[in-house]
Design a protein around this motif. Structure first.
Motif, PDB file in Angstrom:
ATOM      1  N   PRO A 256      27.654 -16.818 -58.404  1.00  0.00           N
ATOM      2  CA  PRO A 256      26.960 -15.882 -57.506  1.00  0.00           C
ATOM      3  C   PRO A 256      26.331 -14.715 -58.270  1.00  0.00           C
ATOM      4  O   PRO A 256      25.209 -14.296 -57.958  1.00  0.00           O
ATOM      5  CB  PRO A 256      28.072 -15.417 -56.564  1.00  0.00           C
ATOM      6  CG  PRO A 256      29.002 -16.584 -56.500  1.00  0.00           C
ATOM      7  CD  PRO A 256      29.018 -17.127 -57.901  1.00  0.00           C
ATOM      8  N   HIS A 257      27.030 -14.189 -59.264  1.00  0.00           N
ATOM      9  CA  HIS A 257      26.465 -13.115 -60.086  1.00  0.00           C
ATOM     10  C   HIS A 257      25.246 -13.614 -60.859  1.00  0.00           C
ATOM     11  O   HIS A 257      24.214 -12.924 -60.942  1.00  0.00           O
ATOM     12  CB  HIS A 257      27.527 -12.585 -61.052  1.00  0.00           C
ATOM     13  CG  HIS A 257      27.066 -11.424 -61.869  1.00  0.00           C
ATOM     14  ND1 HIS A 257      27.527 -11.188 -63.142  1.00  0.00           N
ATOM     15  CD2 HIS A 257      26.178 -10.420 -61.591  1.00  0.00           C
ATOM     16  CE1 HIS A 257      26.949 -10.099 -63.623  1.00  0.00           C
ATOM     17  NE2 HIS A 257      26.133  -9.608 -62.706  1.00  0.00           N
ATOM     18  N   ALA A 258      25.344 -14.814 -61.418  1.00  0.00           N
ATOM     19  CA  ALA A 258      24.203 -15.391 -62.133  1.00  0.00           C
ATOM     20  C   ALA A 258      22.993 -15.522 -61.210  1.00  0.00           C
ATOM     21  O   ALA A 258      21.860 -15.235 -61.612  1.00  0.00           O
ATOM     22  CB  ALA A 258      24.584 -16.750 -62.710  1.00  0.00           C
ATOM     23  N   ALA A 259      23.230 -15.956 -59.986  1.00  0.00           N
ATOM     24  CA  ALA A 259      22.127 -16.118 -59.034  1.00  0.00           C
ATOM     25  C   ALA A 259      21.433 -14.786 -58.760  1.00  0.00           C
ATOM     26  O   ALA A 259      20.195 -14.727 -58.665  1.00  0.00           O
ATOM     27  CB  ALA A 259      22.642 -16.733 -57.734  1.00  0.00           C
ATOM     28  N   GLU A 260      22.210 -13.718 -58.635  1.00  0.00           N
ATOM     29  CA  GLU A 260      21.623 -12.390 -58.423  1.00  0.00           C
ATOM     30  C   GLU A 260      20.720 -12.004 -59.587  1.00  0.00           C
ATOM     31  O   GLU A 260      19.597 -11.514 -59.387  1.00  0.00           O
ATOM     32  CB  GLU A 260      22.724 -11.342 -58.257  1.00  0.00           C
ATOM     33  CG  GLU A 260      23.549 -11.467 -56.988  1.00  0.00           C
ATOM     34  CD  GLU A 260      24.641 -10.409 -56.935  1.00  0.00           C
ATOM     35  OE1 GLU A 260      24.555  -9.441 -57.720  1.00  0.00           O
ATOM     36  OE2 GLU A 260      25.571 -10.553 -56.126  1.00  0.00           O
ATOM     37  N   LEU A 261      21.210 -12.209 -60.801  1.00  0.00           N
ATOM     38  CA  LEU A 261      20.431 -11.867 -61.986  1.00  0.00           C
ATOM     39  C   LEU A 261      19.165 -12.722 -62.100  1.00  0.00           C
ATOM     40  O   LEU A 261      18.093 -12.220 -62.463  1.00  0.00           O
ATOM     41  CB  LEU A 261      21.304 -12.036 -63.233  1.00  0.00           C
ATOM     42  CG  LEU A 261      22.520 -11.118 -63.340  1.00  0.00           C
ATOM     43  CD1 LEU A 261      23.442 -11.571 -64.461  1.00  0.00           C
ATOM     44  CD2 LEU A 261      22.078  -9.668 -63.559  1.00  0.00           C
ATOM     45  N   ILE A 262      19.301 -13.992 -61.793  1.00  0.00           N
ATOM     46  CA  ILE A 262      18.156 -14.914 -61.883  1.00  0.00           C
ATOM     47  C   ILE A 262      17.091 -14.552 -60.860  1.00  0.00           C
ATOM     48  O   ILE A 262      15.894 -14.494 -61.172  1.00  0.00           O
ATOM     49  CB  ILE A 262      18.629 -16.363 -61.708  1.00  0.00           C
ATOM     50  CG1 ILE A 262      19.465 -16.788 -62.922  1.00  0.00           C
ATOM     51  CG2 ILE A 262      17.434 -17.303 -61.534  1.00  0.00           C
ATOM     52  CD1 ILE A 262      20.206 -18.112 -62.725  1.00  0.00           C
ATOM     53  N   ARG A 263      17.502 -14.303 -59.638  1.00  0.00           N
ATOM     54  CA  ARG A 263      16.534 -13.983 -58.588  1.00  0.00           C
ATOM     55  C   ARG A 263      15.819 -12.655 -58.890  1.00  0.00           C
ATOM     56  O   ARG A 263      14.611 -12.523 -58.626  1.00  0.00           O
ATOM     57  CB  ARG A 263      17.206 -13.961 -57.233  1.00  0.00           C
ATOM     58  CG  ARG A 263      17.629 -15.361 -56.751  1.00  0.00           C
ATOM     59  CD  ARG A 263      17.660 -15.475 -55.258  1.00  0.00           C
ATOM     60  NE  ARG A 263      17.876 -16.860 -54.837  1.00  0.00           N
ATOM     61  CZ  ARG A 263      16.920 -17.772 -54.757  1.00  0.00           C
ATOM     62  NH1 ARG A 263      15.687 -17.460 -55.079  1.00  0.00           N
ATOM     63  NH2 ARG A 263      17.199 -19.008 -54.344  1.00  0.00           N
ATOM     64  N   ALA A 264      16.541 -11.696 -59.437  1.00  0.00           N
ATOM     65  CA  ALA A 264      15.899 -10.425 -59.806  1.00  0.00           C
ATOM     66  C   ALA A 264      14.884 -10.652 -60.925  1.00  0.00           C
ATOM     67  O   ALA A 264      13.788 -10.061 -60.906  1.00  0.00           O
ATOM     68  CB  ALA A 264      16.965  -9.422 -60.234  1.00  0.00           C
ATOM     69  N   HIS A 265      15.221 -11.498 -61.883  1.00  0.00           N
ATOM     70  CA  HIS A 265      14.309 -11.798 -62.985  1.00  0.00           C
ATOM     71  C   HIS A 265      13.057 -12.510 -62.489  1.00  0.00           C
ATOM     72  O   HIS A 265      11.931 -12.174 -62.884  1.00  0.00           O
ATOM     73  CB  HIS A 265      15.023 -12.654 -64.024  1.00  0.00           C
ATOM     74  CG  HIS A 265      14.168 -13.063 -65.184  1.00  0.00           C
ATOM     75  ND1 HIS A 265      13.731 -12.165 -66.133  1.00  0.00           N
ATOM     76  CD2 HIS A 265      13.671 -14.281 -65.540  1.00  0.00           C
ATOM     77  CE1 HIS A 265      12.990 -12.818 -67.033  1.00  0.00           C
ATOM     78  NE2 HIS A 265      12.952 -14.089 -66.695  1.00  0.00           N
ATOM     79  N   ILE A 266      13.249 -13.476 -61.614  1.00  0.00           N
ATOM     80  CA  ILE A 266      12.107 -14.212 -61.069  1.00  0.00           C
ATOM     81  C   ILE A 266      11.218 -13.290 -60.245  1.00  0.00           C
ATOM     82  O   ILE A 266       9.977 -13.324 -60.345  1.00  0.00           O
ATOM     83  CB  ILE A 266      12.592 -15.407 -60.219  1.00  0.00           C
ATOM     84  CG1 ILE A 266      13.201 -16.488 -61.133  1.00  0.00           C
ATOM     85  CG2 ILE A 266      11.443 -15.993 -59.392  1.00  0.00           C
ATOM     86  CD1 ILE A 266      13.821 -17.652 -60.383  1.00  0.00           C
ATOM     87  N   ALA A 267      11.830 -12.429 -59.449  1.00  0.00           N
ATOM     88  CA  ALA A 267      11.050 -11.498 -58.618  1.00  0.00           C
ATOM     89  C   ALA A 267      10.236 -10.528 -59.473  1.00  0.00           C
ATOM     90  O   ALA A 267       9.104 -10.180 -59.125  1.00  0.00           O
ATOM     91  CB  ALA A 267      11.970 -10.728 -57.693  1.00  0.00           C
ATOM     92  N   SER A 268      10.792 -10.126 -60.618  1.00  0.00           N
ATOM     93  CA  SER A 268      10.091  -9.169 -61.476  1.00  0.00           C
ATOM     94  C   SER A 268       8.998  -9.824 -62.310  1.00  0.00           C
ATOM     95  O   SER A 268       8.133  -9.155 -62.860  1.00  0.00           O
ATOM     96  CB  SER A 268      11.081  -8.477 -62.407  1.00  0.00           C
ATOM     97  OG  SER A 268      11.608  -9.386 -63.364  1.00  0.00           O
ATOM     98  N   GLY A 269       9.066 -11.178 -62.393  1.00  0.00           N
ATOM     99  CA  GLY A 269       8.108 -11.887 -63.247  1.00  0.00           C
ATOM    100  C   GLY A 269       6.812 -12.229 -62.587  1.00  0.00           C
ATOM    101  O   GLY A 269       5.891 -12.727 -63.230  1.00  0.00           O
TER     102      GLY A 269
END
Length: 214
Positions: free
Chosen positions: A201-214
């Motif tokens: 779940p923590h990984a998913a949060e980090l991934i989604r934030a990265h994708i949103a910022s990209g």
């Protein structure tokens, strides 16, 4: 080895890319391998972050030779379908992430055991493309992403794999995931540019934030 690695089965769409290790990231390795060792008359005594030198005979505590350890790992991979189980919430998390990104498994194991791993992942409802190679992961990740102007993510437990991708793929989100085991507590730190994810779940949060910022 990387130059002849066949990646033709990996078909990416015009979406972000998530490349994920398997052992101790998607499937438990350290714990079931220790159970396997005990069945074979050995035990793992974690004195450093490696197998050779730390696998000993239960009968006399004599260290197994490097060739013996290699053979034990080979036999474990051959029988992995009977031993390895998924980490908590990995199936649901990857399924959710796959709605917005392409997911590819990149496992550092001899290609000889790819079919066993493929069957196991399929049985666990993780039918994402699988690349099995003992080559450095950075060049493979570079080939997969191919400089596309899209967000990329690489997840692994091993510092040298994360460092390899850091050296070959600009702007990639590097996530370190590993179990909280006595062996992994001895693992080297990956250094700058790598973020530790405590669970899926923590990984998913980090991934989604990265994708949103990209």
């Amino acid at each position: 080895m990387d130059e002849i690695l066949d990646l033709s089965h990996v078909e990416l769409r015009d979406r972000p890319l998530i490349v994920c290790d398997v052992d101790d990231v998607v499937l438990h390795f350290a714990a079931p391998f220790q159970h396997f060792l005990r069945d074979e008359g050995y035990e793992l005594i974690p004195r450093s972050f490696k197998l050779t030198g730390n696998v000993v005979s239960i009968a006399n505590q004599v260290e197994a030779e490097a060739s013996e350890v290699k053979e034990l790992v080979r036999r474990f991979f051959d029988a992995q379908e009977n031993w390895q189980v998924p980490l908590d919430l990995v199936v649901e998390t990857l399924e959710d992430l796959a709605t917005d990104a392409d997911v590819v498994f990149l496992t550092a194991m001899p290609p000889l055991y790819r079919d066993q791993r493929r069957r196991l992942l399929d049985r666990l409802s993780m039918a994402f493309p699988l690349v099995a190679s003992e080559a450095p992961k950075g060049p493979i990740m570079h080939r997969l992403h191919a400089g596309r102007p899209l967000p990329s993510v690489f997840i692994d437990d091993m510092a040298h794999n994360l460092q390899s991708v850091r050296d070959h793929v600009d702007g990639c989100l590097l996530l370190q995931m590993m179990p909280d085991s006595p062996l992994h507590q001895l693992a080297p730190k990956p250094g700058e540019g790598v973020v530790r994810a405590t669970d899926w779940p923590h990984a998913a949060e980090l991934i989604r934030a990265h994708i949103a910022s990209g």
